[in-house]
Scaffold this motif. Structure first.
Motif, PDB file in Angstrom:
ATOM      1  N   LEU A 198      90.374 -21.353 -32.957  1.00 18.44           N
ATOM      2  CA  LEU A 198      91.230 -22.499 -33.258  1.00 18.44           C
ATOM      3  C   LEU A 198      92.591 -22.042 -33.778  1.00 18.44           C
ATOM      4  N   VAL A 199      92.582 -21.137 -34.741  1.00 19.90           N
ATOM      5  CA  VAL A 199      93.838 -20.671 -35.327  1.00 19.90           C
ATOM      6  C   VAL A 199      94.688 -19.929 -34.293  1.00 19.90           C
ATOM      7  N   ALA A 200      94.050 -19.195 -33.398  1.00 21.23           N
ATOM      8  CA  ALA A 200      94.779 -18.380 -32.426  1.00 21.23           C
ATOM      9  C   ALA A 200      95.264 -19.158 -31.215  1.00 21.23           C
ATOM     10  N   HIS A 201      94.837 -20.403 -31.081  1.00 22.70           N
ATOM     11  CA  HIS A 201      95.199 -21.161 -29.875  1.00 22.70           C
ATOM     12  C   HIS A 201      96.717 -21.410 -29.846  1.00 22.70           C
ATOM     13  N   PRO A 202      97.368 -21.119 -28.741  1.00 28.43           N
ATOM     14  CA  PRO A 202      98.839 -21.237 -28.688  1.00 28.43           C
ATOM     15  C   PRO A 202      99.362 -22.661 -28.804  1.00 28.43           C
ATOM     16  N   ASP A 203      98.508 -23.663 -28.632  1.00 32.78           N
ATOM     17  CA  ASP A 203      98.951 -25.048 -28.729  1.00 32.78           C
ATOM     18  C   ASP A 203      98.762 -25.649 -30.119  1.00 32.78           C
ATOM     19  N   ILE A 204      98.302 -24.848 -31.054  1.00 32.21           N
ATOM     20  CA  ILE A 204      98.213 -25.300 -32.445  1.00 32.21           C
ATOM     21  C   ILE A 204      99.574 -25.121 -33.097  1.00 32.21           C
ATOM     22  N   ALA A 205     100.112 -26.214 -33.648  1.00 32.98           N
ATOM     23  CA  ALA A 205     101.442 -26.170 -34.258  1.00 32.98           C
ATOM     24  C   ALA A 205     101.405 -25.870 -35.753  1.00 32.98           C
ATOM     25  N   HIS A 206     100.312 -26.260 -36.415  1.00 35.35           N
ATOM     26  CA  HIS A 206     100.208 -26.044 -37.859  1.00 35.35           C
ATOM     27  C   HIS A 206      98.743 -25.858 -38.222  1.00 35.35           C
ATOM     28  N   VAL A 207      98.501 -24.934 -39.148  1.00 34.62           N
ATOM     29  CA  VAL A 207      97.155 -24.675 -39.652  1.00 34.62           C
ATOM     30  C   VAL A 207      97.116 -24.960 -41.145  1.00 34.62           C
ATOM     31  N   THR A 208      96.167 -25.797 -41.556  1.00 37.40           N
ATOM     32  CA  THR A 208      95.911 -26.033 -42.977  1.00 37.40           C
ATOM     33  C   THR A 208      94.569 -25.406 -43.312  1.00 37.40           C
ATOM     34  N   PHE A 209      94.591 -24.465 -44.244  1.00 33.16           N
ATOM     35  CA  PHE A 209      93.386 -23.682 -44.554  1.00 33.16           C
ATOM     36  C   PHE A 209      93.143 -23.653 -46.050  1.00 33.16           C
ATOM     37  N   THR A 210      91.889 -23.831 -46.431  1.00 35.40           N
ATOM     38  CA  THR A 210      91.439 -23.625 -47.803  1.00 35.40           C
ATOM     39  C   THR A 210      90.286 -22.633 -47.777  1.00 35.40           C
ATOM     40  N   GLY A 211      90.399 -21.550 -48.536  1.00 30.70           N
ATOM     41  CA  GLY A 211      89.342 -20.540 -48.534  1.00 30.70           C
ATOM     42  C   GLY A 211      89.781 -19.271 -49.242  1.00 30.70           C
TER      43      GLY A 211
END
Length: 490
Positions: free
Chosen positions: A224-237
């Motif tokens: 999911l994070v590496a997909h080129p069509d993802i514009a923004h990643v929100t991560f908690t961890g």
């Protein structure tokens, strides 16, 4: 009625992933079982999404950006979010029970989480039609103005400790801004994030705007994070995982919001109301069995009141009876056997390597009828030095370390003495000292004479190794829109 009958849910919790409004299995048929942490009993299952499944979800969300969601007015988007809040409140009892069974937390805490989740949708419903731009005065021969546009498809990597609230915290502002969302819930606690799809669908959210791909981080999360069509990643961890996500997102220049945990100090000065400070300390560290990124896990107490503080605090901690979350026990289990092992390792190391004084707890527990559960006694480690591992590293369990200082100035230095900077709290009757602490402490949130204050409208995020970016409040919206400037000569 047996204990097992009592600790159950009427719903069928063998769920499916959600892509484009369809409930489907993983492309390879793999599934993950989820258990009740208090009993070790399997309560449900869900698909283990593959990289191909994730790719389909992102493509579907990208297509949804150009469909009905794009043509919907901001006011109509807000109404969808408002309806979602109302439906979630209608389903609050069922959702809270599922959350407790999946995560182990006491039912009262799960009910609070469901209400908070509904409040996120309600809050951002009111913002959907207020994301307006500015006019820029360039003189009489020009007209210049800005527009706020959705960034695109957003990825939400959800932690296991607050499954639904963290989902709502990121998804609600993303939807308010007109984005679409692909959610990857934690493999340990995916149920309520999946069930949220039903609520959003009933609220009128177009298919594909909210897709859910449960699975393991090493496959589904990474894809999911590496997909080129993802514009923004929100991560908690964790810090390590957050660094990896930032590196992966950089390959296609996606922006990121990282909330990476903390080792937050709760300072008690000599003039504090000690009874109030004890109540605040108990809440700060033992909520959700200490499995809280913003937990006040370090009690920094002025030497003059150290003995009095411990006389009040230790008996209260020793009286906390562990039990099943659905019985609304004082403290519930940890999320897994692995987490119990991690917490026990920290405490054992404190005893052996540092010869530290464990004045409460410090042991695994097996309550009657829950011998296969994942329980650890609420623990206090007194007078810990600054370089101790239990002071410097995030334990993520019901373990409070106490540090003794001789002045308010030393309290600030000790509070700033770790690589984290998420939250900080202080108890004092001197407002000047409190405000000086708030000014000088390196943390994203500061609480005065309380802990976990604020709520949905107050920005949340960290400094240093606790990450960057802000969630909650108006500040969160900036992650989900981009500013376009249009200038014309008249």
């Amino acid at each position: 009625m047996t204990h097992m009958d009592k600790w159950s849910v009427a719903d069928d919790l063998d769920l499916k992933m959600v892509i484009g409004g369809e409930r489907i299995e993983a492309s390879n048929g793999a599934r993950i079982q989820t258990e009740d942490p208090a009993t070790g009993r399997v309560i449900g299952s869900f698909p283990a999404a593959t990289a191909d499944d994730v790719g389909r979800a992102v493509e579907n969300s990208r297509a949804a950006l150009k469909g009905d969601w794009r043509s919907m007015t901001p006011t109509a988007r807000g109404r969808v979010l408002a309806r979602a809040a109302a439906i979630l409140r209608r389903e609050a009892e069922r959702m809270a029970r599922v959350e407790t069974l999946d995560s182990g937390k006491p039912l009262r805490e799960a009910k609070g989480d469901i209400e908070t989740s509904a409040s996120y949708f309600e809050y951002y419903a009111g913002m959907a039609d207020k994301l307006q731009g500015d006019s820029i005065p360039l003189g009489p021969d020009y007209m210049s103005f800005t527009l706020h546009e959705p960034v695109g498809v957003t990825a939400h990597i959800i932690p296991w400790n607050f499954p639904l609230t963290t989902t709502a915290r990121g998804v609600a502002p993303a939807l308010a801004a007109g984005c679409t969302a692909v959610v990857k819930p934690a493999a340990l606690t995916s149920l309520t994030s999946i069930l949220m799809a039903d609520i959003l669908e009933e609220a009128g959210l177009p298919a594909g705007v909210y897709n859910v791909v449960p699975g393991h981080g090493r496959e589904a999360g990474s894809a999911l994070v590496a997909h080129p069509d993802i514009a923004h990643v929100t991560f908690t961890g964790s810090v390590a995982t957050g660094i990896g996500i930032m590196q992966s997102a950089a390959t296609h220049v996606a922006s990121v919001t990282l909330e990476l945990g903390g080792k937050s100090p709760l300072v008690v000065l000599a003039d504090a109301d000690l009874d109030a400070a004890v109540e605040g300390t108990l809440k700060a560290i033992y909520m959700n069995a200490g499995q809280v990124c913003s937990a006040g896990s370090r009690l920094v107490v002025e030497r003059k009141v150290h003995a009095a503080m411990m006389e009040r605090l230790v008996p209260r901690v020793e009286a906390m009876m562990p039990g099943h979350g659905l019985d609304d026990a004082a403290i519930g289990p940890l999320v897994s056997a692995a987490q119990v092992g991690l917490v026990a390792g920290f405490v054992d190391d404190a005893r052996k390597a540092n010869s530290l004084n464990v004045v409460a707890g410090g042991r695994r527990l097996s309550p009657a009828g829950m011998e296969k559960g994942h329980f650890y006694a609420p623990t206090i480690i007194d007078d810990a030095p600054m370089d101790a591992r239990v002071v410097q590293e995030e334990i993520f369990g019901p373990v409070l370390t106490v540090q003794i200082v001789d002045s308010p100035e030393e309290a600030i230095a000790v509070a700033n003495g770790t690589e984290f900077g998420l939250c900080a709290g202080i108890y004092t009757r001197d407002i000047s000292r409190a405000m000086a602490f708030a000014r000088d402490v390196d943390a994203g949130q500061v609480f005065i004479n309380q802990y976990f204050a604020g709520g949905v409208p107050t920005p949340f995020g960290g400094t240093k190794m606790s990450g960057f970016g802000r969630e909650k409040g108006l500040a969160a919206l900036a992650s989900y829109y981009r500013v376009k400037c249009i200038t014309t000569r008249l």
